[in-house]
Design a protein around this motif. Structure first.
Motif, PDB file in Angstrom:
ATOM      1  N   LEU A  43       0.817  -1.215   0.000  1.00  0.00           N
ATOM      2  CA  LEU A  43       0.000   0.000   0.000  1.00  0.00           C
ATOM      3  C   LEU A  43       0.850   1.265   0.000  1.00  0.00           C
ATOM      4  O   LEU A  43       0.320   2.362   0.090  1.00  0.00           O
ATOM      5  CB  LEU A  43      -0.931   0.012   1.218  1.00  0.00           C
ATOM      6  CG  LEU A  43      -1.953  -1.127   1.287  1.00  0.00           C
ATOM      7  CD1 LEU A  43      -2.745  -1.052   2.576  1.00  0.00           C
ATOM      8  CD2 LEU A  43      -2.883  -1.087   0.081  1.00  0.00           C
ATOM      9  N   GLY A  44       2.167   1.111  -0.076  1.00  0.00           N
ATOM     10  CA  GLY A  44       3.035   2.274  -0.053  1.00  0.00           C
ATOM     11  C   GLY A  44       3.189   2.886   1.317  1.00  0.00           C
ATOM     12  O   GLY A  44       3.603   4.047   1.455  1.00  0.00           O
ATOM     13  N   LEU A  45       2.883   2.117   2.363  1.00  0.00           N
ATOM     14  CA  LEU A  45       2.994   2.621   3.732  1.00  0.00           C
ATOM     15  C   LEU A  45       4.372   2.358   4.339  1.00  0.00           C
ATOM     16  O   LEU A  45       4.676   2.851   5.423  1.00  0.00           O
ATOM     17  CB  LEU A  45       1.919   1.974   4.613  1.00  0.00           C
ATOM     18  CG  LEU A  45       0.469   2.285   4.242  1.00  0.00           C
ATOM     19  CD1 LEU A  45      -0.483   1.439   5.084  1.00  0.00           C
ATOM     20  CD2 LEU A  45       0.180   3.767   4.448  1.00  0.00           C
ATOM     21  N   GLY A  46       5.169   1.587   3.681  1.00  0.00           N
ATOM     22  CA  GLY A  46       6.482   1.229   4.209  1.00  0.00           C
ATOM     23  C   GLY A  46       7.151   0.243   3.269  1.00  0.00           C
ATOM     24  O   GLY A  46       6.727   0.037   2.129  1.00  0.00           O
ATOM     25  N   LYS A  47       8.209  -0.414   3.753  1.00  0.00           N
ATOM     26  CA  LYS A  47       8.971  -1.341   2.924  1.00  0.00           C
ATOM     27  C   LYS A  47       8.859  -2.794   3.389  1.00  0.00           C
ATOM     28  O   LYS A  47       9.339  -3.692   2.717  1.00  0.00           O
ATOM     29  CB  LYS A  47      10.441  -0.925   2.903  1.00  0.00           C
ATOM     30  CG  LYS A  47      10.674   0.451   2.284  1.00  0.00           C
ATOM     31  CD  LYS A  47      12.157   0.804   2.251  1.00  0.00           C
ATOM     32  CE  LYS A  47      12.384   2.173   1.620  1.00  0.00           C
ATOM     33  NZ  LYS A  47      13.817   2.528   1.601  1.00  0.00           N
ATOM     34  N   SER A  48       8.216  -3.022   4.520  1.00  0.00           N
ATOM     35  CA  SER A  48       8.175  -4.377   5.067  1.00  0.00           C
ATOM     36  C   SER A  48       7.233  -5.277   4.266  1.00  0.00           C
ATOM     37  O   SER A  48       6.116  -4.891   3.917  1.00  0.00           O
ATOM     38  CB  SER A  48       7.697  -4.334   6.528  1.00  0.00           C
ATOM     39  OG  SER A  48       7.520  -5.642   7.020  1.00  0.00           O
ATOM     40  N   HIS A  49       7.709  -6.509   4.012  1.00  0.00           N
ATOM     41  CA  HIS A  49       6.876  -7.501   3.339  1.00  0.00           C
ATOM     42  C   HIS A  49       6.936  -8.839   4.089  1.00  0.00           C
ATOM     43  O   HIS A  49       6.781  -9.905   3.522  1.00  0.00           O
ATOM     44  CB  HIS A  49       7.339  -7.684   1.885  1.00  0.00           C
ATOM     45  CG  HIS A  49       6.350  -8.429   1.033  1.00  0.00           C
ATOM     46  ND1 HIS A  49       5.117  -7.911   0.682  1.00  0.00           N
ATOM     47  CD2 HIS A  49       6.395  -9.669   0.473  1.00  0.00           C
ATOM     48  CE1 HIS A  49       4.463  -8.789  -0.060  1.00  0.00           C
ATOM     49  NE2 HIS A  49       5.207  -9.876  -0.189  1.00  0.00           N
ATOM     50  N   ASP A  50       7.184  -8.755   5.402  1.00  0.00           N
ATOM     51  CA  ASP A  50       7.276  -9.972   6.209  1.00  0.00           C
ATOM     52  C   ASP A  50       5.920 -10.641   6.384  1.00  0.00           C
ATOM     53  O   ASP A  50       5.831 -11.838   6.651  1.00  0.00           O
ATOM     54  CB  ASP A  50       7.875  -9.654   7.588  1.00  0.00           C
ATOM     55  CG  ASP A  50       9.321  -9.194   7.477  1.00  0.00           C
ATOM     56  OD1 ASP A  50       9.959  -9.541   6.471  1.00  0.00           O
ATOM     57  OD2 ASP A  50       9.787  -8.472   8.372  1.00  0.00           O
ATOM     58  N   GLY A  51       4.879  -9.837   6.252  1.00  0.00           N
ATOM     59  CA  GLY A  51       3.524 -10.367   6.422  1.00  0.00           C
ATOM     60  C   GLY A  51       2.525  -9.236   6.317  1.00  0.00           C
ATOM     61  O   GLY A  51       2.889  -8.076   6.045  1.00  0.00           O
ATOM     62  N   ILE A  52       1.253  -9.562   6.540  1.00  0.00           N
ATOM     63  CA  ILE A  52       0.234  -8.520   6.461  1.00  0.00           C
ATOM     64  C   ILE A  52       0.390  -7.546   7.617  1.00  0.00           C
ATOM     65  O   ILE A  52       0.983  -7.857   8.658  1.00  0.00           O
ATOM     66  CB  ILE A  52      -1.177  -9.136   6.475  1.00  0.00           C
ATOM     67  CG1 ILE A  52      -1.395  -9.948   7.748  1.00  0.00           C
ATOM     68  CG2 ILE A  52      -1.424  -9.951   5.222  1.00  0.00           C
ATOM     69  CD1 ILE A  52      -2.821 -10.417   7.939  1.00  0.00           C
ATOM     70  N   LEU A  53      -0.128  -6.332   7.425  1.00  0.00           N
ATOM     71  CA  LEU A  53      -0.078  -5.307   8.461  1.00  0.00           C
ATOM     72  C   LEU A  53      -1.223  -5.559   9.448  1.00  0.00           C
ATOM     73  O   LEU A  53      -2.391  -5.532   9.058  1.00  0.00           O
ATOM     74  CB  LEU A  53      -0.203  -3.918   7.825  1.00  0.00           C
ATOM     75  CG  LEU A  53      -0.169  -2.717   8.773  1.00  0.00           C
ATOM     76  CD1 LEU A  53       1.172  -2.636   9.503  1.00  0.00           C
ATOM     77  CD2 LEU A  53      -0.424  -1.424   7.998  1.00  0.00           C
ATOM     78  N   ILE A  54      -0.885  -5.800  10.704  1.00  0.00           N
ATOM     79  CA  ILE A  54      -1.894  -6.063  11.733  1.00  0.00           C
ATOM     80  C   ILE A  54      -2.168  -4.773  12.497  1.00  0.00           C
ATOM     81  O   ILE A  54      -1.252  -4.136  13.013  1.00  0.00           O
ATOM     82  CB  ILE A  54      -1.430  -7.182  12.682  1.00  0.00           C
ATOM     83  CG1 ILE A  54      -1.171  -8.470  11.873  1.00  0.00           C
ATOM     84  CG2 ILE A  54      -2.457  -7.432  13.775  1.00  0.00           C
ATOM     85  CD1 ILE A  54      -0.544  -9.584  12.683  1.00  0.00           C
ATOM     86  N   LEU A  55      -3.451  -4.391  12.558  1.00  0.00           N
ATOM     87  CA  LEU A  55      -3.850  -3.109  13.144  1.00  0.00           C
ATOM     88  C   LEU A  55      -4.239  -3.282  14.616  1.00  0.00           C
ATOM     89  O   LEU A  55      -4.574  -4.391  15.062  1.00  0.00           O
ATOM     90  CB  LEU A  55      -5.027  -2.528  12.360  1.00  0.00           C
ATOM     91  CG  LEU A  55      -4.834  -2.398  10.834  1.00  0.00           C
ATOM     92  CD1 LEU A  55      -6.132  -1.916  10.190  1.00  0.00           C
ATOM     93  CD2 LEU A  55      -3.695  -1.431  10.526  1.00  0.00           C
ATOM     94  N   PRO A  56      -4.229  -2.170  15.373  1.00  0.00           N
ATOM     95  CA  PRO A  56      -4.698  -2.219  16.766  1.00  0.00           C
ATOM     96  C   PRO A  56      -6.167  -2.648  16.846  1.00  0.00           C
ATOM     97  O   PRO A  56      -6.953  -2.439  15.919  1.00  0.00           O
ATOM     98  CB  PRO A  56      -4.508  -0.774  17.242  1.00  0.00           C
ATOM     99  CG  PRO A  56      -3.433  -0.213  16.356  1.00  0.00           C
ATOM    100  CD  PRO A  56      -3.649  -0.859  15.028  1.00  0.00           C
ATOM    101  N   ASP A  57      -6.552  -3.217  17.978  1.00  0.00           N
ATOM    102  CA  ASP A  57      -7.907  -3.754  18.137  1.00  0.00           C
ATOM    103  C   ASP A  57      -8.981  -2.679  18.143  1.00  0.00           C
ATOM    104  O   ASP A  57     -10.154  -2.969  17.875  1.00  0.00           O
ATOM    105  CB  ASP A  57      -7.986  -4.558  19.448  1.00  0.00           C
ATOM    106  CG  ASP A  57      -7.177  -5.841  19.371  1.00  0.00           C
ATOM    107  OD1 ASP A  57      -6.928  -6.302  18.229  1.00  0.00           O
ATOM    108  OD2 ASP A  57      -6.772  -6.356  20.428  1.00  0.00           O
TER     109      ASP A  57
END
Length: 798
Positions: free
Chosen positions: A132-146
């Motif tokens: 999504l262009g939010l960063g460079k990490s591709h280790d896994g999906i982005l997990i959001l706060p609850d």
């Protein structure tokens, strides 16, 4: 040049849309080449929502895939196949819904579609941050706060800065518009909106921790100030956002502030680490040639001694107006800075920038001329920004050295002359409104004339017509009605005659199947040998080695055109060009107009009537003869000469001057351009041709009532004798009755002696006052034969 709509709107709040701003600017001459929406997060996260993974199970047909159901706040759950190793039920995630465009940090954008992955339906994508262009990490999906709300747009939680990028095609004369303020001035004149850019006055203290000396007249004005106690750190988001919109990468708060003011006001600035200024003194001077200097890009350059250098007591610190030095710039541990705001000679800056191949934001503006009165204003603005973003206090008075103040230009503007020029009367009140809105000062005025003082940032305005252009571009060219009737009076001047001749020759060539070409006058020196280059006009600061001299002939540019088209499968080319050649003769320069002609391949493409013959020597000779005939030049002769670039080279001599030359391009040159077929070339001295045309005259004569008579003669001559010699002798021997001479056959073979050839020549005789008798005809033919025998050793063929 790039302009931020939000930034521009903060300076002049018109409330106009970006599209309307673009129309205004294009109408004033600042042509908007593109208008694009800008998002700090590419795509602006459109179509991306917060979702919750309800279930997660292994894909039956793929070990590394999972099948999930995801709640995005709609009645039905989405089935999404996910390849991330960290996906699990109960997670809050970002979901790209069907139809949205995903813009990864790297790689191409793509559209999310409903599809089947290994046999299972997938109705979206659970995203990693780099997807999504939010960063460079591709280790896994982005997990959001609850606490993130399911179904909420991603933009509720991820800050996206929106703006519009306006790209302007800035012309060389509008250096004043190379900033947001400069563009705002034109908008002010169009929209009657006031500019709102308050700048705080600098609170100075007495003293000069840094002394300044100017020993170079290329430094017109030098202004500076000392700030201590600053903290170098990352710039605030608002500052970074504005720079990033126009393509400037943030570096640190100090450098960002100087860049900000450069693009806001158009005045370049430079920040020095004050502790690196040895002797606490700035000296503006030229240094010795071959002095080594390492610039900010970590490249060591050998100075040529003509640069305006900013130095301390020991070493150079920066190339003035172009590029800073590596060791005097702002570092992470810098605490005290000296800010430079100066004006330099545009010619000096351009030469230096071109010499080193440096095109910086500063040199771009200095080359076009900056506002000599803006140095202190820009200094006040950058001090305000630095103290806001980096802290610190001003620890000096404003240093301002201005050895030879430049007086403003004054121009008389005649109202009646202006109305005659544009073809319409504009009310005087509107004219005055426009010039005042453009910062011109009305020094004196009456009903007929305004005496205007030009703002010093308008270095391009020096004449009445310049003021007229300023008024007209703001008033609007579209507001000038096209007259229903226009009267033109064209005199028969030499210029008009030359123009008419060029049109006549062009029409003939075009109708004969030629195409016109236009080549660059700049070319590469490699086309010429060392002897020829002694007379070349060389560029001091060439754009490249391929464009380092002015062309000395028209051939090589045309050969480049042939090569370019042949590489694109164009086999037959008939080309012509009107252009200039340039030579340096001792201390003088010679500029000459030419007409060049190139022929390659067949005159016509294949057709059912038969193949067309290829161009040859006689094809190009006929073209030259027709051009001479159209130009009214009837007295000329052909002469074979040696030439280094042409085989079978023929010179056309008229009035004892070399009028043209033509022949076949030598194989060596053709091979350099990957051409294997014969290339035929002609070069016409256009200046001489026009001169002969202007001096030529003709008389209309009635068609003779008495018939013409043709007689043929077969002459046996030595092989080296050319037909042109026969024609020349015939016309010299019989000037009254002989009207035409033509060759219609050439024979070489076993029926004549070795080393000989036979010319079959026709002669047309005519007397305009009576019918020729056989006796008169025989006398002429006998006289011609005697002359051929005497001068050429000719005999009649049996």
């Amino acid at each position: 040049m790039k302009i931020s709509y939000n930034w521009l709107n903060s300076i002049i709040p018109t409330q106009a849309t970006p599209q309307q701003i673009s129309e205004w600017l294009t109408g004033t001459g600042l042509e908007v080449e593109s208008l694009e929406e800008y998002n700090s997060i590419k795509g602006g996260l459109a179509g991306i929502v917060v979702g919750e993974v309800k279930t997660c199970s292994k894909h039956p047909n793929a070990d590394k895939l999972s099948i999930t159901t995801v709640d995005i706040g709609k009645p039905e759950l989405l089935n999404i196949v996910c390849g991330a190793p960290n996906v699990a039920a109960g997670q809050k995630v970002l979901v790209a819904t069907v139809g949205c465009i995903v813009h990864p940090t790297s790689g191409d954008s793509f559209e999310i579609k409903k599809s089947k992955i290994r046999g299972e339906v997938s109705e979206g994508m659970i995203c990693a941050e780099d997807e999504l262009g939010l960063g460079k990490s591709h280790d896994g999906i982005l997990i959001l706060p609850d606490d993130y709300i399911v179904g909420a747009p991603a933009t509720d939680y991820f800050s996206n800065y929106k703006d519009y990028l306006i790209e302007i095609g800035l012309t060389a004369n509008r250096g004043d518009a190379a900033s947001h303020l400069g563009v705002a001035r034109d908008i002010r004149a169009v929209s009657n909106t006031e500019i709102n850019l308050p700048i705080k006055e600098i609170q100075t203290v007495k003293g000069k921790p840094i002394e300044v000396e100017i020993h170079d007249e290329d430094c017109i004005r030098y202004t500076g100030i000392y700030i201590k106690g600053i903290q170098v750190k990352e710039s605030p988001d608002w500052l970074k956002n504005r720079l990033q919109v126009i393509g400037i990468s943030p570096i640190n708060n100090i450098v960002d502030c100087t860049n900000y003011v450069l693009h806001e006001l158009g005045q370049p600035l430079h920040a020095f680490d004050a502790n690196q200024i040895k002797g606490n003194k700035i000296i503006v001077k030229k240094v010795s040639p071959n002095t080594a200097f390492t610039t900010l890009d970590n490249v060591e350059r050998k100075l040529n001694g003509t640069e305006c250098m900013i130095c301390d007591t020991e070493k150079p610190l920066a190339i003035g107006g172009v590029f800073g030095g590596l060791h005097s710039g702002i570092q992470q541990n810098t605490t005290d800075i000296f800010i430079e705001s100066a004006t330099f000679n545009p010619v000096s800056i351009r030469k230096t920038a071109k010499h080193y191949g440096l095109n910086t934001d500063a040199s771009f503006r200095y080359e076009r001329g900056t506002d000599v009165n803006c140095t202190i204003t820009a200094l006040a603005r950058v001090v305000e920004l630095i103290m806001e973003t980096a802290g610190g206090i001003v620890n000096s008075e404003v240093i301002d050295i201005y050895p030879s103040p430049i007086l403003p230009v004054q121009v008389k503007f005649n109202i009646q002359k202006f109305h005659q020029l544009i073809g319409k009367e504009i009310p005087l009140a509107e004219i005055k409104r426009i010039v005042l809105a453009l910062d011109f000062t009305i020094v004196q005025q009456n009903d007929e004339e305004l005496l205007l003082e030009v703002p010093q940032y308008r270095t391009d305005v020096t004449r009445f017509v310049d003021i007229a252009e300023e008024v007209l571009r703001i008033y609007g060219l579209n507001n000038i009605e096209i007259p229903s009737r226009v009267s033109l009076s064209v005199g028969a001047s030499e210029e008009n005659k030359v123009f008419a001749l060029r049109n006549k020759i062009s029409a003939y060539l075009a109708n004969t199947g030629f195409c016109e070409m236009v080549n660059n006058s700049l070319t590469k020196s490699a086309y010429y040998n060392e002897t020829e280059l002694q007379n070349a006009v060389k560029l001091l600061n060439p754009l490249s080695s391929d464009l380092n001299i002015l062309r000395m002939n028209m051939l090589f540019g045309g050969m480049e055109v042939l090569q370019y088209n042949r590489n694109r499968k164009v086999n037959n080319m008939y080309l012509y060009e009107f252009g200039k050649t340039y030579l340096k003769l001792d201390v003088n320069y010679n500029e000459q107009n030419h007409l060049s002609i190139l022929m390659l391949g067949k005159k016509q493409e294949e057709n059912w009537q038969g193949e067309s013959a290829k161009a040859n020597y006689f094809t190009i000779k006929r073209v030259i003869q027709n051009i001479l005939k159209l130009s009214g030049i009837n007295k000329y002769e052909f002469k074979q000469v040696d030439n280094t670039i042409l085989n079978n080279c023929t010179q056309v001599i008229s009035n004892q001057k070399n009028l043209a030359v033509f022949g076949g391009v030598v194989n060596k040159i053709s091979k350099e351009f990957d051409l294997t077929e014969d290339v035929w070339y002609a070069d016409v001295n256009w200046d001489l041709l026009c001169s002969l045309n202007l001096n030529s005259s003709f008389k209309l004569q009635p068609i003779s009532a008495f018939p013409a008579v043709r007689r043929d003669m077969a002459l046996v001559l030595d092989k080296q004798i050319q037909y042109s010699e026969i024609e020349k002798i015939a016309k010299k021997s019989e000037q009254n009755l002989l009207k035409e001479v033509n060759i219609f056959d050439v024979y070489e073979g076993d029926k004549i002696a070795q080393g000989k050839k036979s010319y079959a020549v026709s002669f047309v005789l005519q007397n305009t006052e009576k019918t020729l008798t056989d006796q008169e005809i025989d006398q002429v033919m006998s006289k011609l034969l005697k002359q051929f025998e005497k001068e050429l050793g000719a005999t009649l063929r049996a």
